[in-house]
Design an enzyme around this catalytic site. Structure first.
Site, PDB file in Angstrom:
ATOM      1  N   TYR A 110      14.202   3.025 -14.887  1.00 53.80           N
ATOM      2  CA  TYR A 110      13.507   2.274 -13.824  1.00 53.80           C
ATOM      3  C   TYR A 110      14.476   1.330 -13.111  1.00 53.80           C
ATOM      4  CZ  TYR A 110      10.202  -1.107 -11.789  1.00 53.80           C
ATOM      5  OH  TYR A 110       9.515  -1.938 -10.938  1.00 53.80           O
TER       6      TYR A 110
HETATM    7  N1  NAP Z   1       3.910  -5.106 -11.381  1.00 53.09           N
HETATM    8  C1  NAP Z   1       5.120  -5.508 -11.728  1.00 53.09           C
HETATM    9  O1  NAP Z   1       5.319  -6.166 -12.763  1.00 53.09           O
HETATM   10  C2  NAP Z   1       6.304  -5.198 -10.845  1.00 53.09           C
HETATM   11  C3  NAP Z   1       7.482  -5.953 -11.019  1.00 53.09           C
HETATM   12  C4  NAP Z   1       8.579  -5.666 -10.212  1.00 53.09           C
HETATM   13  C5  NAP Z   1       8.491  -4.682  -9.254  1.00 53.09           C
HETATM   14  N2  NAP Z   1       7.336  -3.967  -9.118  1.00 53.09           N
HETATM   15  C6  NAP Z   1       7.306  -2.923  -8.082  1.00 53.09           C
HETATM   16  O2  NAP Z   1       6.246  -3.240  -7.194  1.00 53.09           O
HETATM   17  C7  NAP Z   1       5.680  -2.039  -6.680  1.00 53.09           C
HETATM   18  C8  NAP Z   1       4.180  -2.036  -6.951  1.00 53.09           C
HETATM   19  O3  NAP Z   1       3.976  -2.153  -8.347  1.00 53.09           O
HETATM   20  P1  NAP Z   1       2.503  -2.317  -8.958  1.00 53.09           P
HETATM   21  O4  NAP Z   1       2.662  -2.869 -10.311  1.00 53.09           O
HETATM   22  O5  NAP Z   1       1.628  -2.981  -7.971  1.00 53.09           O
HETATM   23  O6  NAP Z   1       2.099  -0.765  -9.097  1.00 53.09           O
HETATM   24  P2  NAP Z   1       0.677  -0.060  -9.392  1.00 53.09           P
HETATM   25  O7  NAP Z   1      -0.373  -1.048  -9.719  1.00 53.09           O
HETATM   26  O8  NAP Z   1       0.981   1.032 -10.364  1.00 53.09           O
HETATM   27  O9  NAP Z   1       0.365   0.608  -7.962  1.00 53.09           O
HETATM   28  C9  NAP Z   1       1.279   1.556  -7.474  1.00 53.09           C
HETATM   29  C10 NAP Z   1       0.921   1.918  -6.074  1.00 53.09           C
HETATM   30  O10 NAP Z   1       1.913   2.847  -5.583  1.00 53.09           O
HETATM   31  C11 NAP Z   1       1.263   4.024  -5.139  1.00 53.09           C
HETATM   32  N3  NAP Z   1       2.146   5.169  -5.321  1.00 53.09           N
HETATM   33  C12 NAP Z   1       2.788   5.570  -6.438  1.00 53.09           C
HETATM   34  N4  NAP Z   1       3.538   6.662  -6.176  1.00 53.09           N
HETATM   35  C13 NAP Z   1       3.350   6.935  -4.853  1.00 53.09           C
HETATM   36  C14 NAP Z   1       3.835   7.939  -3.979  1.00 53.09           C
HETATM   37  N5  NAP Z   1       4.693   8.887  -4.400  1.00 53.09           N
HETATM   38  N6  NAP Z   1       3.444   7.917  -2.683  1.00 53.09           N
HETATM   39  C15 NAP Z   1       2.587   6.962  -2.236  1.00 53.09           C
HETATM   40  N7  NAP Z   1       2.096   5.991  -3.023  1.00 53.09           N
HETATM   41  C16 NAP Z   1       2.462   5.987  -4.318  1.00 53.09           C
HETATM   42  C17 NAP Z   1      -0.037   4.102  -5.926  1.00 53.09           C
HETATM   43  O11 NAP Z   1      -0.949   4.910  -5.202  1.00 53.09           O
HETATM   44  P3  NAP Z   1      -2.301   5.563  -5.853  1.00 53.09           P
HETATM   45  O12 NAP Z   1      -2.751   4.649  -6.946  1.00 53.09           O
HETATM   46  O13 NAP Z   1      -3.210   5.632  -4.684  1.00 53.09           O
HETATM   47  O14 NAP Z   1      -1.913   6.906  -6.358  1.00 53.09           O
HETATM   48  C18 NAP Z   1      -0.422   2.630  -5.966  1.00 53.09           C
HETATM   49  O15 NAP Z   1      -1.009   2.253  -4.732  1.00 53.09           O
HETATM   50  C19 NAP Z   1       6.419  -0.895  -7.355  1.00 53.09           C
HETATM   51  O16 NAP Z   1       7.471  -0.466  -6.520  1.00 53.09           O
HETATM   52  C20 NAP Z   1       6.979  -1.540  -8.615  1.00 53.09           C
HETATM   53  O17 NAP Z   1       8.128  -0.877  -9.089  1.00 53.09           O
HETATM   54  C21 NAP Z   1       6.242  -4.220  -9.879  1.00 53.09           C
END
Ligand code: NAP
Length: 249
Positions: free
Chosen positions: A155
């Site tokens: 990741y």
């Molecule tokens: N949460 C954390 O702790 C954290 C920390 C640092 C960085 N991040 C980054 O922040 C971003 C969001 O994280 P999150 O925790 O909010 O994730 P999440 O709750 O798992 O939501 C992920 C979102 O991305 C969408 N998605 C995944 N693959 C996709 C694709 N190929 N095409 C279009 N949409 C796609 C999903 O769509 P569907 O559900 O509609 O399929 C969902 O809307 C990510 O890039 C993650 O790496 C998160």
């Protein structure tokens, strides 16, 4: 919050989590927002309903960011609805905690295609518009690229590539007035972190202990920062990687 009046924004992966929070903030700041999702149509519809209930403009568009044809359709739909796209938030992302020995080829392809190829394809699509005078791209990376937690090599490597892409793209696109920055969120409570068993885990407790501001992030923590980077208030900032993690590093 910094004004984004008159702008057209695409937020990828905005059906839930950080993307949903970012989409709501951009709409509150005045942008018309395309709420992209891959599979969760209901979640995306809820985000659109929240925005429109407050008088904002939003529409949901399904597209897999790792699929070039989907990305073209996403931009066509956005342009048809609201005109040229001048804000792009590459938030769609996937990641898991997995020890080095257990990384599979399938996981490698899943994480690199969504996190890196998806970012490249959407950036190309934004830049292919010849009727924009300026634009702002905000890539969502992770504080893990600074803190380097164990069991996150795949990741963190995929997001470190996003960081490098951000800096190089800012140099190529700067002459056209297109700014490219990344934010590096800290661990945050979302469907994604709940699904991977992070929320409430010992790993989370250790991260909180190492975070000066002493808590896990929430989807509300990032929208104002993204609205700032998208706006003219950030007109002199490009190629930057901004840590937004409560001080976790
Ligand atoms: N949460 C954390 O702790 C954290 C920390 C640092 C960085 N991040 C980054 O922040 C971003 C969001 O994280 P999150 O925790 O909010 O994730 P999440 O709750 O798992 O939501 C992920 C979102 O991305 C969408 N998605 C995944 N693959 C996709 C694709 N190929 N095409 C279009 N949409 C796609 C999903 O769509 P569907 O559900 O509609 O399929 C969902 O809307 C990510 O890039 C993650 O790496 C998160």
């Amino acid at each position: 919050m910094s004004s984004n009046n008159g702008r057209t924004a695409i937020v990828t992966g905005a059906s839930k989590g950080l993307g949903a929070g970012i989409a709501k903030s951009l709409a509150e700041a005045g942008a018309a927002v395309v709420v992209n999702y891959r599979s969760d149509a209901e979640g995306a519809a809820r985000v659109v309903a929240d925005i429109t209930a407050k008088g904002g403009r939003a529409t949901a568009v399904q597209a897999d960011v790792a699929d070039g044809e989907d990305v073209h359709r996403l931009f066509d739909r956005a342009r048809a609805a609201y005109g040229p796209v001048d804000v792009l938030v590459n938030n769609a992302g996937v990641g898991t905690f997995v020890p080095l020995s257990d990384i599979t080829e399938a996981q490698f392809h899943s994480e690199t295609t969504t996190n890196l190829l998806g970012t490249i394809l959407t950036t190309q699509a934004l830049a292919a518009q010849d009727d924009i005078e300026a634009a702002s791209i905000i890539n969502v990376s992770t504080s893990g690229t600074v803190s380097h937690p164990p069991d996150a090599s795949l990741y963190v490597a995929s997001k470190s590539a996003v960081n490098a892409f951000t800096i190089v793209a800012s140099k190529e696109l700067g002459p056209r007035g297109i700014r490219v920055n990344a934010i590096m969120p800290g661990p945050s409570d979302t469907d994604g972190t709940r699904a991977m068993g992070y929320s409430g885990s010992e790993r989370e407790a250790q991260a909180i202990a190492a975070t000066p501001l002493g808590r896990t992030g929430t989807p509300d923590d990032y929208g104002p920062l993204v609205a700032f980077l998208a706006s003219d208030d950030a007109c002199w900032i490009t190629g930057d990687l901004i840590l937004a993690s409560g001080g976790l590093r």
